[in-house]
Scaffold this motif. Structure first.
Motif, mmCIF file in Angstrom:
data_model
loop_
_atom_site.group_PDB
_atom_site.id
_atom_site.type_symbol
_atom_site.label_atom_id
_atom_site.label_comp_id
_atom_site.label_asym_id
_atom_site.label_seq_id
_atom_site.Cartn_x
_atom_site.Cartn_y
_atom_site.Cartn_z
ATOM 1 N N ARG A 1 106.267 -49.856 -6.907
ATOM 2 C CA ARG A 1 105.949 -48.575 -6.573
ATOM 3 C C ARG A 1 106.028 -48.673 -4.953
ATOM 4 N NH1 ARG A 1 105.644 -43.949 -6.694
ATOM 5 N NH2 ARG A 1 105.194 -43.599 -8.572
ATOM 6 N N ALA A 2 105.900 -50.180 -4.036
ATOM 7 C CA ALA A 2 105.772 -50.054 -2.704
ATOM 8 C C ALA A 2 107.341 -50.337 -2.489
ATOM 9 C CB ALA A 2 105.519 -51.667 -2.550
ATOM 10 N N ALA A 3 108.409 -50.509 -3.013
ATOM 11 C CA ALA A 3 109.864 -50.129 -2.631
ATOM 12 C C ALA A 3 110.663 -49.236 -3.548
ATOM 13 C CB ALA A 3 111.015 -51.899 -3.636
ATOM 14 N N ALA A 4 109.747 -48.405 -4.345
ATOM 15 C CA ALA A 4 109.983 -47.336 -4.500
ATOM 16 C C ALA A 4 109.309 -45.723 -3.419
ATOM 17 C CB ALA A 4 109.002 -46.925 -5.977
ATOM 18 N N ARG B 1 93.946 -44.347 -2.564
ATOM 19 C CA ARG B 1 95.507 -45.196 -2.934
ATOM 20 C C ARG B 1 94.657 -46.683 -3.068
ATOM 21 N NH1 ARG B 1 98.179 -45.022 3.638
ATOM 22 N NH2 ARG B 1 99.253 -43.164 3.777
ATOM 23 N N ALA B 2 93.571 -46.966 -2.640
ATOM 24 C CA ALA B 2 92.777 -48.224 -3.407
ATOM 25 C C ALA B 2 92.764 -47.821 -5.050
ATOM 26 C CB ALA B 2 91.602 -48.362 -2.400
ATOM 27 N N ASP B 3 91.826 -46.629 -5.171
ATOM 28 C CA ASP B 3 91.659 -45.986 -6.587
ATOM 29 C C ASP B 3 93.371 -46.063 -7.626
ATOM 30 O OD1 ASP B 3 89.207 -46.055 -5.741
ATOM 31 O OD2 ASP B 3 90.030 -43.336 -6.167
ATOM 32 N N ARG B 4 94.292 -45.726 -6.795
ATOM 33 C CA ARG B 4 95.602 -46.028 -7.910
ATOM 34 C C ARG B 4 95.743 -47.220 -7.311
ATOM 35 N NH1 ARG B 4 99.522 -44.160 -4.616
ATOM 36 N NH2 ARG B 4 98.480 -43.475 -3.199
ATOM 37 N N LEU B 5 95.676 -47.595 -6.835
ATOM 38 C CA LEU B 5 96.383 -49.357 -6.906
ATOM 39 C C LEU B 5 95.287 -50.519 -7.547
ATOM 40 C CD1 LEU B 5 97.282 -49.498 -3.167
ATOM 41 C CD2 LEU B 5 99.178 -49.400 -4.698
ATOM 42 N N LEU B 6 94.313 -50.266 -7.817
ATOM 43 C CA LEU B 6 93.166 -51.084 -8.537
ATOM 44 C C LEU B 6 93.665 -51.066 -9.609
ATOM 45 C CD1 LEU B 6 90.073 -50.600 -6.363
ATOM 46 C CD2 LEU B 6 91.706 -52.763 -6.464
ATOM 47 N N GLU B 7 94.383 -49.731 -9.822
ATOM 48 C CA GLU B 7 94.191 -48.640 -11.519
ATOM 49 C C GLU B 7 95.590 -49.879 -11.795
ATOM 50 O OE1 GLU B 7 96.373 -46.224 -13.412
ATOM 51 O OE2 GLU B 7 95.251 -47.199 -15.279
ATOM 52 N N ARG B 8 96.374 -49.708 -11.235
ATOM 53 C CA ARG B 8 97.661 -50.138 -11.067
ATOM 54 C C ARG B 8 97.995 -51.348 -11.731
ATOM 55 N NH1 ARG B 8 102.785 -47.201 -10.324
ATOM 56 N NH2 ARG B 8 101.306 -45.872 -9.098
ATOM 57 N N ALA B 9 96.816 -52.335 -11.209
ATOM 58 C CA ALA B 9 96.310 -53.558 -10.933
ATOM 59 C C ALA B 9 95.748 -54.358 -11.785
ATOM 60 C CB ALA B 9 96.405 -54.269 -9.648
ATOM 61 N N GLY B 10 95.241 -53.410 -12.598
ATOM 62 C CA GLY B 10 94.287 -53.490 -13.773
ATOM 63 C C GLY B 10 93.079 -53.802 -13.447
ATOM 64 N N LEU B 11 92.753 -54.020 -11.964
ATOM 65 C CA LEU B 11 90.998 -54.586 -11.123
ATOM 66 C C LEU B 11 90.416 -53.071 -11.014
ATOM 67 C CD1 LEU B 11 93.116 -56.638 -8.293
ATOM 68 C CD2 LEU B 11 92.051 -57.714 -9.700
ATOM 69 N N VAL B 12 90.332 -52.366 -12.059
ATOM 70 C CA VAL B 12 89.029 -51.491 -11.537
ATOM 71 C C VAL B 12 87.881 -52.288 -11.731
ATOM 72 C CG1 VAL B 12 88.273 -49.357 -12.361
ATOM 73 C CG2 VAL B 12 90.701 -49.452 -12.055
ATOM 74 N N ILE C 1 110.542 -53.062 -11.561
ATOM 75 C CA ILE C 1 112.085 -53.285 -10.807
ATOM 76 C C ILE C 1 112.816 -54.708 -11.120
ATOM 77 C CG2 ILE C 1 111.048 -54.227 -8.819
ATOM 78 C CD1 ILE C 1 113.573 -52.405 -7.646
ATOM 79 N N VAL C 2 113.861 -54.708 -11.399
ATOM 80 C CA VAL C 2 115.069 -55.838 -11.582
ATOM 81 C C VAL C 2 115.963 -55.742 -10.975
ATOM 82 C CG1 VAL C 2 116.058 -57.374 -13.497
ATOM 83 C CG2 VAL C 2 114.208 -56.831 -13.692
ATOM 84 N N GLY C 3 116.300 -55.767 -10.233
ATOM 85 C CA GLY C 3 117.153 -55.632 -9.505
ATOM 86 C C GLY C 3 117.246 -54.541 -8.860
ATOM 87 N N THR C 4 118.782 -53.506 -8.669
ATOM 88 C CA THR C 4 118.435 -51.584 -8.008
ATOM 89 C C THR C 4 118.185 -51.098 -9.744
ATOM 90 O OG1 THR C 4 120.625 -51.911 -8.513
ATOM 91 C CG2 THR C 4 119.956 -52.613 -6.626
ATOM 92 N N THR C 5 117.692 -51.451 -10.917
ATOM 93 C CA THR C 5 117.842 -50.959 -12.123
ATOM 94 C C THR C 5 115.439 -51.342 -12.182
ATOM 95 O OG1 THR C 5 118.157 -52.787 -13.333
ATOM 96 C CG2 THR C 5 119.589 -51.241 -12.665
ATOM 97 N N LEU C 6 115.240 -50.075 -13.272
ATOM 98 C CA LEU C 6 113.905 -50.303 -13.631
ATOM 99 C C LEU C 6 113.998 -50.322 -14.778
ATOM 100 C CD1 LEU C 6 112.452 -46.617 -12.360
ATOM 101 C CD2 LEU C 6 111.864 -48.996 -12.083
ATOM 102 N N ARG C 7 113.371 -51.375 -15.791
ATOM 103 C CA ARG C 7 113.144 -51.741 -17.282
ATOM 104 C C ARG C 7 112.114 -51.835 -17.393
ATOM 105 N NH1 ARG C 7 117.073 -56.053 -18.752
ATOM 106 N NH2 ARG C 7 115.372 -56.697 -20.585
#
Lengths: 288, 291
Positions: free
Chosen positions: A168-171, A103-114, B240-246
C-alpha cells in the motif's frame, strides 16, 4: 534522483562497514538489501536516512518530515498502547486528529491489529510489534519509507499482512527500502542489493542477478572432492557444484554423475559469495 | 536400529481448556530431515517440549528410540533453540566443556575454524559464529536425533548452506533431523514437511505435494495503485513482488472482473510454498498429501 546514494562508504572505529554503495530508488519502487548478520544492511539504511555520518559519497533524501524509518527494534514504545503509540507519532508529524484516526483505522484493519488497539506495545507478539512499527513509520504517508528487517522473526501469516502494508505504501507513491536476511523475502524487491561485509556482492532485479550468475552449475548426487569441494554446497539431498568457467562441456573430471541446473536466487547469491572470495584470495586470477 | 526414531501417535496436549497440540501423528526415520511449519501459536513449540520430555502428553503417545522421552533419551538428542542456548560470558571452549560435562561425554576440542575465537566471550562473537558453536555443541555427542529451531536464521546464504551440510552429514550418518521454521528457504531444504495450524497437522508431504494445484493471479499494470484499489475493493488481498501484484486464493475471472476499467495484464501461475502456507493457516483446511 529523489532518494539514493552515490559511492557511499561508512567507517566506524577505523573499520569500513559499508563500501561504495550506489543506489537510486524511484517513487513507488521497492529496493531490498539482503545479507547475513553484520553485512552492513542496517548501516546502509541508517545512512540513507541521515542517521549515520558517512565517510565518503553522497546521500540524497527528502526533508526529514517526509521520511519514515523503522529501526530493527520496531521503534514502538513498550509502555504505550497501540493507539497511544500511533497518537504519539501522529502528534510528532503534526497530523490532524481526524486524519490520524482515519489512517490508523485503515492501517490497523489491513494489518489485522484492530483487536489489539488497547494492548501495550510490550505485550505484543513479535509479529504484531513489527506490524505496529511499520504502521508508525508510514502513518504520515512519507515519500521515503525505510524498514530495517521488518519481517525478521515474524511468522508467514503476519508476514503476508506486513507486505500488504508495504504494498500500500508503494502504491501510494513511497520509495521503499527494506532489509532482510531471508532470500525468499528479498525476491519481492524490484531491485536487490546483496551485501557481505559491507560490500555489494551483486545487485539488480532478482531475475537479473540470477541471469548474471557466471559459470556453470551442476547438481550432483555425491559429495564433490578435492578442489571442487570448495565450490560446492549442500542443497537438499544433493550437492550443488559451481564451475567458474563458462560453457564447460561436462562435469569436472573425477566427479560423480550429475546434471546441469539453472541457478535460482539462492544459488546465484552463493555463487556471488564464492566468486568474491576467489577474487579476494587471488587477485591475479579472478573468477570468470 | 529399525523403526522410526520418533513416533507420535495422536499426540495431544491441553493447557486447561486450550488444546495446544491436537492429535498430531508423526514418524521420523533415520536419515530423514523433516520440517515442522506453523504460524506462531500453531503448536510447534509444544511438540518440541513433548519431544524433549519437558511436558507429558494429555492423550496419545510419543516415543523416542522406542521408549518414552526421559533423561536417557535426552542424551541421544541434540537441540539448538532459536536463542542458541549458549552462555554469553563464557568462551566457546568453556561452553562446550560445560555442556559435555553435563552429557558425560569425553573431552571436547574446538574445530580449527573456530579455534581463533577461543578466548572471546560468546556474546562478543558475530551471530554466524555463535550459530556454528551451537551446532558444534549440539553435535559433539553424536546425537541420533537433532531438533533445530530456525537453524540458519540471520546468517548469509553461503554460511546457511554450510550449516545445512553439517545437518545433512549427521542425517547421512543415520540421525533424524527435525527442523522448525518460518522460513520457506529452510522448509525447501527438508525431505518432507508437516504444516501445523491451531494445534493440528493441516498438511503434510513434499513441497510440491503441499503446494498442490494452488494458483495465484499475477497482475501487471502501469497504474498499479488503481489495480490495487480495485482488487482490495473487491475484498481480495494483493501483495507486491517486484513490479507486479500477486493475488492469492482467487480465480483469473474474479480478478479480471474486479479490474474492470483498469488496464492490466493478468495471468495465473503456481503458488509459492509461502502463499500456500498462508492460505492453509488462514482456512485451516486439511490438505494432506502422502507422508
Amino acid at each position: 534522483m529523489s532518494w539514493g546514494a552515490r559511492h557511499l562508504s561508512v567507517e566506524l572505529g577505523g573499520h569500513r562497514v559499508l563500501d561504495d554503495l550506489s543506489l537510486d530508488v524511484a517513487p513507488g519502487r521497492i529496493v531490498g538489501l539482503v545479507g547475513g548478520d553484520g553485512a552492513g544492511k542496517s548501516t546502509a539504511l541508517r545512512s540513507l536516512v541521515g542517521l549515520v555520518r558517512v565517510s565518503a559519497g553522497l546521500v540524497e533524501m527528502p526533508a526529514r518530515h517526509r521520511l519514515g524509518y523503522m529501526p530493527a527494534s520496531s521503534g514502538s514504545y513498550p509502555d504505550l498502547t497501540v493507539d497511544e503509540n500511533l497518537a504519539f507519532v501522529a502528534a510528532a508529524y503534526g497530523l490532524g486528529a481526524s486524519t490520524a484516526h482515519e489512517r490508523a483505522d485503515r492501517l490497523l484493519e489491513r494489518a489485522g491489529l484492530v483487536d489489539a488497539r488497547s494492548r501495550l506495545g510490550g505485550q505484543l507478539s513479535g509479529g504484531m510489534r513489527q506490524k505496529l512499527g511499520v504502521i508508525m513509520a508510514m502513518l504520515h504517508e512519507p515519500d521515503v519509507l525505510v524498514l530495517d528487517e521488518p519481517t525478521t522473526g515474524v511468522d508467514p501469516v503476519s508476514r503476508a499482512e506486513l507486505w500488504r502494508l508495504i504494498t500500500r505504501a508503494a502504491a501510494d507513491g513511497a520509495a521503499v527500502g527494506f532489509s532482510t536476511t531471508y532470500l525468499d523475502e528479498a525476491s519481492r524487491a524490484a531491485e536487490l542489493y546483496v551485501l557481505e561485509a559491507g560490500r555489494v556482492l551483486a545487485s539488480g532485479s532478482p531475475a537479473g542477478i540470477v541471469a548474471a550468475t557466471p559459470g556453470t552449475l551442476w547438481s550432483v548426487r555425491e559429495r564433490p572432492h578435492g578442489e571442487s569441494s570448495t565450490r560446492s554446497w549442500r542443497r537438499g539431498r544433493e550437492w550443488r557444484l559451481w564451475q567458474p568457467a563458462r560453457g564447460e562441456p561436462g562435469m569436472p573430471p573425477g566427479e560423480a554423475e550429475g546434471e546441469r541446473v539453472e541457478p535460482d536466487l539462492q544459488d546465484a547469491v552463493i555463487v556471488a559469495a564464492l566468486a568474491h572470495r576467489a577474487e579476494s584470495s587471488s587477485p591475479s586470477q579472478g573468477a570468470a | 536400529m529399525n523403526g522410526p526414531l520418533v513416533r507420535a501417535v495422536d499426540l495431544t496436549r491441553r493447557f486447561g481448556s486450550h488444546l495446544a497440540v491436537d492429535h498430531v501423528s508423526l514418524d521420523l526415520h533415520p536419515g530423514e530431515v523433516v520440517g515442522l511449519l506453523g504460524a506462531n501459536g500453531a503448536g510447534k513449540t509444544t511438540v518440541i517440549r513433548l519431544l524433549l520430555g519437558l511436558l507429558r502428553p494429555s492423550a496419545g503417545s510419543i516415543s523416542l528410540f522406542g521408549e518414552s522421552p526421559s533423561r536417557r533419551t535426552r542424551r541421544r538428542l541434540g537441540y539448538v533453540p532459536q536463542s542458541l542456548g549458549l552462555y554469553g560470558d563464557l568462551t566457546p571452549l568453556e561452553n562446550l566443556q560445560f555442556a559435555h560435562q553435563a552429557f558425560g561425554t569425553g573431552p571436547v576440542t574446538l574445530p580449527d575454524t573456530l579455534s581463533s575465537m577461543g578466548d572471546v566471550p560468546v556474546a562478543d562473537l558475530p551471530l554466524g559464529v555463535q550459530r556454528r558453536i551451537a551446532f558444534v555443541q549440539a553435535l559433539a555427542h553424536e546425537p541420533d536425533l537433532l531438533v533445530l529451531d530456525e537453524p540458519t536464521s540471520g546468517v548469509d546464504a553461503l554460511a546457511a548452506a554450510r550449516l545445512w551440510e553439517t545437518m545433512r552429514d549427521r542425517a547421512d550418518a543415520g540421525a533424524g533431523v527435525l527442523v522448525t521454521t518460518h522460513q520457506m528457504e529452510e522448509a525447501e531444504q527438508c525431505d518432507r514437511l508437516l504444516v501445523m495450524a491451531s494445534g493440528g497437522v493441516v498438511a503434510a508431504g513434499s513441497v510440491d505435494e503441499i503446494v498442490g494445484a494452488e494458483r495465484v493471479v499475477v497482475v501487471a499494470a502501469d497504474d498499479w495503485t488503481a489495480a490495487l484499489d480495485a482488487i482490495e475493493t473487491a475484498g481480495m488481498f494483493a501483495a507486491i513482488v517486484g513490479t507486479t501484484l500477486r493475488v492469492p486464493a482467487t480465480s483469473l475471472a474474479d480478478v479480471r472482473a474486479a479490474l474492470a476499467g483498469v488496464r492490466a495484464e493478468t495471468r495465473e501461475t503456481a503458488a509459492t510454498l509461502e502463499e500456500r502456507f498462508v492460505q492453509i493457516s488462514r482456512t485451516g483446511s486439511a490438505a494432506t498429501g502422502a507422508s
